[in-house]
Design an enzyme around this catalytic site. Structure first.
Site, PDB file in Angstrom:
ATOM      1  CB  SER A  50     -12.167   5.933  -3.059  1.00  9.02           C
ATOM      2  OG  SER A  50     -11.364   5.153  -3.888  1.00  9.02           O
ATOM      3  N   PRO A  51     -12.214   3.105  -1.438  1.00  6.56           N
ATOM      4  CG  PRO A  51     -11.196   1.267  -2.416  1.00  6.56           C
ATOM      5  CD  PRO A  51     -12.166   2.354  -2.685  1.00  6.56           C
ATOM      6  CD  GLN A  70     -10.019  -2.381  -2.022  1.00  7.86           C
ATOM      7  OE1 GLN A  70      -9.451  -1.980  -0.998  1.00  7.86           O
ATOM      8  NE2 GLN A  70      -9.792  -1.852  -3.209  1.00  7.86           N
ATOM      9  CE1 TYR A  92      -0.514  -3.130  -0.368  1.00  6.52           C
ATOM     10  CE2 TYR A  92      -2.328  -2.187  -1.630  1.00  6.52           C
ATOM     11  CZ  TYR A  92      -1.331  -2.052  -0.691  1.00  6.52           C
ATOM     12  OH  TYR A  92      -1.125  -0.854  -0.061  1.00  6.52           O
ATOM     13  NE  ARG A 124      -9.569   1.168  -6.461  1.00  4.53           N
ATOM     14  CZ  ARG A 124      -9.351   2.293  -5.794  1.00  4.53           C
ATOM     15  NH1 ARG A 124      -8.410   2.355  -4.877  1.00  4.53           N
ATOM     16  NH2 ARG A 124     -10.056   3.374  -6.006  1.00  4.53           N
ATOM     17  NE  ARG A 153      -5.925  12.233  -2.141  1.00  2.53           N
ATOM     18  CZ  ARG A 153      -5.109  12.756  -3.042  1.00  2.53           C
ATOM     19  NH1 ARG A 153      -3.960  13.280  -2.648  1.00  2.53           N
ATOM     20  NH2 ARG A 153      -5.421  12.752  -4.309  1.00  2.53           N
TER      21      ARG A 153
HETATM   22  C1  LIG Z   1      -5.736   7.090   3.616  1.00  2.00           C
HETATM   23  C2  LIG Z   1      -5.895   6.320   2.346  1.00  2.00           C
HETATM   24  C3  LIG Z   1      -6.024   4.949   2.384  1.00  2.00           C
HETATM   25  C4  LIG Z   1      -6.223   4.210   1.206  1.00  2.00           C
HETATM   26  N1  LIG Z   1      -6.457   2.876   1.274  1.00  2.00           N
HETATM   27  C5  LIG Z   1      -6.837   2.189   0.163  1.00  2.00           C
HETATM   28  C6  LIG Z   1      -7.303   0.862   0.238  1.00  2.00           C
HETATM   29  O1  LIG Z   1      -7.428   0.298   1.307  1.00  2.00           O
HETATM   30  N2  LIG Z   1      -7.619   0.238  -0.912  1.00  2.00           N
HETATM   31  C7  LIG Z   1      -7.518   0.852  -2.134  1.00  2.00           C
HETATM   32  O2  LIG Z   1      -7.809   0.247  -3.156  1.00  2.00           O
HETATM   33  N3  LIG Z   1      -7.107   2.125  -2.216  1.00  2.00           N
HETATM   34  C8  LIG Z   1      -6.790   2.812  -1.097  1.00  2.00           C
HETATM   35  N4  LIG Z   1      -6.454   4.126  -1.187  1.00  2.00           N
HETATM   36  C9  LIG Z   1      -6.471   4.790  -2.510  1.00  2.00           C
HETATM   37  C10 LIG Z   1      -7.809   5.493  -2.728  1.00  2.00           C
HETATM   38  O3  LIG Z   1      -8.894   4.597  -2.780  1.00  2.00           O
HETATM   39  C11 LIG Z   1      -7.789   6.318  -4.015  1.00  2.00           C
HETATM   40  O4  LIG Z   1      -7.582   5.441  -5.096  1.00  2.00           O
HETATM   41  C12 LIG Z   1      -6.691   7.380  -4.012  1.00  2.00           C
HETATM   42  O5  LIG Z   1      -6.615   8.032  -2.757  1.00  2.00           O
HETATM   43  C13 LIG Z   1      -6.943   8.450  -5.074  1.00  2.00           C
HETATM   44  O6  LIG Z   1      -8.184   9.080  -4.860  1.00  2.00           O
HETATM   45  P1  LIG Z   1      -8.302  10.579  -4.241  1.00  2.00           P
HETATM   46  O7  LIG Z   1      -7.500  11.466  -5.133  1.00  2.00           O
HETATM   47  O8  LIG Z   1      -9.775  10.869  -4.287  1.00  2.00           O
HETATM   48  O9  LIG Z   1      -7.770  10.538  -2.843  1.00  2.00           O
HETATM   49  C14 LIG Z   1      -6.232   4.879  -0.024  1.00  2.00           C
HETATM   50  C15 LIG Z   1      -6.063   6.262  -0.058  1.00  2.00           C
HETATM   51  C16 LIG Z   1      -5.926   6.986   1.106  1.00  2.00           C
HETATM   52  C17 LIG Z   1      -5.810   8.485   1.024  1.00  2.00           C
END
Ligand SMILES: Cc1cc2nc3c(=O)[nH]c(=O)nc-3n(C[C@H](O)[C@H](O)[C@H](O)COP(=O)(O)O)c2cc1C
Ligand SMILES: Cc1cc2nc3c(=O)[nH]c(=O)nc-3n(C[C@H](O)[C@H](O)[C@H](O)COP(=O)(O)OP(=O)(O)OC[C@H]3O[C@@H](n4cnc5c(N)ncnc54)[C@H](O)[C@@H]3O)c2cc1C
Length: 769
Positions: free
Chosen positions: A417-418, A495, A576, A624, A719
């Site tokens: 994921s981003p 992204q 955003y 997204r 994560r």
């Molecule tokens: C450190 C960090 C940075 C993130 N940056 C972005 C981002 O740049 N763009 C985005 O769409 N989501 C971002 N997210 C959200 C994640 O892509 C994801 O949707 C969210 O962490 C839930 O997934 P998880 O439970 O697997 O961590 C970020 C999450 C984390 C933890």
């Protein structure tokens, strides 16, 4: 102690039994409005674990129940003339009436006074029962006591939309728990049926409210409803009638399920227990279990030596957590049935059955393998066949099947994921990014995302955010893309974003979403509405601002193509810039870009169309979105998200990456495992749009279940990849997968082989332990 139990259902009577077992000196009276024999309902199901708990608490009544339990192992799903049978489910059941007779007899034997055919009123608490030390409100789902003070008991009651009726029959359903789906002239109607004694079965009939209305069940007597249902399910009843014993329900025998959860179970010396305190949807069959286990816990705490008030508090703390856990599974199951026609229409018989069996998310892919290996392997093989477009030679873990979007084929269904790294300087990706994305791509995921990469310096969230607005940045990204393409099989997606009202804030490990201490830049948004009281007020964008951002998006897209990315994602989530246009929380415009959804989508769709027009045709474009603002009807709702997804697909998007929230600090998300997956499911299966699920997906089992059940096409893990670059390789080792869909770098092969051996040995030890 003098104890009064108001309500003689399973919870109240079992509480009386349990208190007596702790101290025979208690004077306990149970008041019940019905006769001992006319208890409503048919059968109840238990698990082995519940029986163990009952045995430990009172071996006598437990044994009497065990002696009469009916066991069955199979689940049969009947749909469109076909039956899909799977085994190993291990249910036990008993008639409610018989169970109550056993409990009444046991209560009497222990000296409990049972008073039948007496309706109590709330005022009795302060009058007739004024001398009681403890008053137990065990008066069920419509508890008068709870309802007399909904505020005091902090009751949260959610009346669900589907209608159901609890019937019985002498048909026995071939030793199986049967789910029977029938198409009628007025919509789908289904039954949950299981045998509970030698010759009787429970037969719960359920349908959506529109079907209920069209059938006119509201205006039928109990007997007329039973007869209408008999006709609908005649092919499954072998000439048996459907029986009704719900005389206690006035009017139509059909009801809506109220999901009840009280956050306070105690008022002076009155305590709630069983359905009065909480309910669990009948489709996971745990209401009676919860009530009986409440009784065990309440009796135990009342004899723990603590003062009464503390004992009651300890009881609530212990049981509220348990109820919440069950309610979370029950919510998933309930919502599956509320949307059952969605799955009936989209899935073949095998996938439909798989989706039904895994609906609560408590039964996982591997859990199904333990129950019925052969059946699950059939599912895996059929799923792989669909993914390959030709019959598969054997079972394949669903996560390791390919997925094609336009001309891009992903080797597997795992996506990194981003994730913003906040480690760029002036938007320039650095060696950090090369190692970070390079190692992620080596880890085996089919698709790796970049972090949100910004189209302009003022479009950054923080000073550390990466960008792609100049040639140097494009070259830096190209170096990373080249590494990924040369050394790994992963596809790489950029992204693209603009921070809008959430710009000019601190990096992720400082105070997230808070403005910088110094050096802030001016921010823009659809309206002069700050994300939170501490954020800058954005300047409302003029059409000239929109044109400028649009041309930045287009230029960035051309650079993304220049850098060699395989896929592009337009970031329209998390508050955003483009998300801020979509959500009514941040968009308060009165022109053609604000107000109704169509207007709020106008600018984001314009951007999407512009990108699709210049992004190469063979390459996919994703969007997204935040599918739920988590603030109820004041924000974007999941139903609205389906319309949003459709609109983006109409503007050229190939897949929707379904995130949620981060659009308002007032959001109240309901967290849990895979908690956002229902939104991906809704979009995919209501609108027929490919989706990616994200949010607390971290186990192999989660990914396999989501993919095989058709809840989403791809799973994004964020994560988990921060701590384990090789999440997918590990998953391959654990599942002993050696096919084409994951390629371990040859340099690391010996590590992969050792890991696989060690995991296999650990699994064998666990089985033999
Ligand atoms: C450190 C960090 C940075 C993130 N940056 C972005 C981002 O740049 N763009 C985005 O769409 N989501 C971002 N997210 C959200 C994640 O892509 C994801 O949707 C969210 O962490 C839930 O997934 P998880 O439970 O697997 O961590 C970020 C999450 C984390 C933890
Ligand atoms: C369709 C359906 C299917 C279900 N299937 C299952 C299943 O398979 N397995 C399972 O475990 N659970 C099942 N349940 C849930 C289960 O019935 C309840 O969770 C369980 O009965 C709760 O026990 P209780 O003692 O808290 O409440 P209840 O069983 O409702 O008992 C409350 C009692 O209080 C009495 N009462 C209420 N008000 C008064 C008053 N003012 N004066 C005197 N008496 C009063 C009522 O007559 C009743 O006997 C099902 C429920 C439904 C609706």
């Amino acid at each position: 102690m003098k104890i009064v139990c108001l309500g003689g259902g399973p919870a109240g009577v079992y509480l009386a039994i349990s208190m007596k077992l702790h101290n025979p000196g208690h004077a306990i009276t149970v008041y019940e409005r019905n006769k001992p024999d006319d208890t409503f309902g048919w059968g109840v199901v238990f698990s082995d674990q519940t029986m163990d708990n009952l045995r430990l608490n009172d071996p006598v009544s437990a044994q009497a129940i065990i002696n009469e339990l009916v066991h069955w192992d199979y689940i049969d799903v009947h749909l469109k003339g076909q039956v899909e049978r799977s085994g190993g489910h291990g249910f036990i059941g008993i008639g409610r009436r018989r169970m109550m007779q056993i409990l009444y007899a046991r209560a009497r034997e222990l000296g409990v006074e049972l008073i039948f055919q007496q309706e109590f009123e709330v005022d009795d608490i302060r009058q007739r029962f004024a001398d009681a030390d403890l008053i137990v409100a065990a008066d069920g789902i419509n508890s008068k006591i709870r309802n007399s003070d909904l505020k005091g008991f902090e009751a949260d009651i959610d009346l669900r939309s589907n209608k159901f009726v609890w019937l019985g029959t002498h048909q026995c359903f071939n030793d199986a728990f049967a789910f029977i789906f029938e198409q009628t002239a007025h919509g789908w109607i289904w039954a949950h049926a299981y045998q509970f004694d030698r010759d009787t079965s429970t037969f719960i009939v359920e349908c959506q409210p529109q079907t209920f209305d069209k059938w006119g069940f509201e205006h039928m007597s109990h007997a007329e409803s039973a007869e209408a249902c008999r006709q609908i399910f005649a092919n499954h009843l072998d000439g048996h009638q459907l029986l009704t014993n719900s005389r206690h329900i006035r009017g139509s025998a059909w009801i809506s399920f109220p999901r009840v959860l009280c956050h306070n179970w105690i008022k002076d010396n009155v305590v709630l227990i069983g359905d009065a305190a909480h309910t669990a949807h009948y489709s996971i069959g745990s209401g009676t279990k919860l009530g009986l286990e409440d009784a065990i816990s309440l009796a135990h705490n009342m004899h723990s030596g603590q003062p009464v008030r503390e004992a009651l508090q300890a009881y609530q703390e212990e049981r509220e957590l348990e109820a919440l856990k069950l309610q979370s599974a029950a919510r998933n199951s309930m919502s599956w049935f509320e949307n059952a026609p969605r799955y009936i229409e989209n899935f073949d018989m095998k996938q439909f059955t798989y989706s039904l069996l895994t609906r609560s998310q408590r039964v996982s892919h591997e859990n199904l393998r333990l129950r019925d290996k052969e059946w699950l392997e059939g599912i895996e093989q059929a799923f792989a066949g669909r993914a390959y477009g030709k019959p598969a030679s054997g079972p394949v873990p669903p996560m390791f099947t390919p997925f094609k979007l336009r001309q891009m084929t992903l080797k597997n269904r795992v996506v990194v994921s981003p994730m913003s790294m906040y480690s760029a300087i002036e938007g320039m990706p650095s060696d950090w990014h090369l190692v970070h994305y390079g190692s992620l791509a080596m880890g085996g995921a089919g698709l790796v995302y970049t972090e949100m990469t910004d189209i302009s310096p003022e479009g950054r969230i923080t000073p550390g955010c990466a960008g792609i607005w100049n040639d140097d940045q494009q070259a830096a990204w190209q170096r990373i893309v080249d590494f990924v393409h040369t050394h790994t099989a992963a596809k790489f997606c950029l992204q693209l974003g603009h921070s809008g009202p959430k710009g000019s804030t601190q990096v992720g490990w400082e105070v997230i979403d808070k403005p910088l201490d110094e050096g802030n830049w001016k921010i823009i948004g659809p309206s002069p509405v700050p994300y939170s009281p501490v954020n800058q007020v954005p300047r409302a964008m003029t059409r000239a601002d929109m044109d400028k951002a649009l041309s930045d998006y287009v230029a960035a897209t051309q650079r993304a193509e220049g850098a060699g990315f395989d896929m592009l994602e337009l970031h329209c989530a998390h508050g955003y810039l483009l998300s801020a246009f979509i959500t009514p929380v941040l968009n308060k415009r009165h022109d053609e870009y604000g107000g109704c959804l169509e207007n709020r989508l106008r600018y984001p769709l314009e951007v999407c169309r512009a990108l699709r027009a210049i992004w190469p045709d063979p390459k996919p474009l994703a969007v997204r979105i935040s599918a739920n603002d988590w603030i109820g009807d004041a924000g974007v709702t999941p139903a609205e998200a389906v319309l949003i997804a459709k609109a983006f697909v109409g503007a050229g998007a190939d897949i929707i990456n379904v995130s949620a929230g981060q659009t308002s600090p007032d959001a109240e998300p309901i967290y849990g495992r895979m908690f956002q997956t229902p939104f991906a499911d809704q979009i995919r299966n209501e609108a027929g749009i490919p989706t990616m699920a994200v949010g607390n997906i971290y186990e192999i089992d989660h990914v396999n279940s989501i993919i095989a059940a058709g809840r989403a096409d791809l799973c994004c893990l964020a994560r988990p990849h921060l701590m384990d670059r090789y999440w997918t390789l590990r998953a391959a080792a654990q599942q002993e997968y050696h096919g084409e869909s994951v390629r371990c770098p040859v340099q690391y092969l010996t590590g992969f082989e050792q890991l696989e051996r060690n995991l296999k040995r650990a699994a064998e030890i666990a089985i033999n332990a």
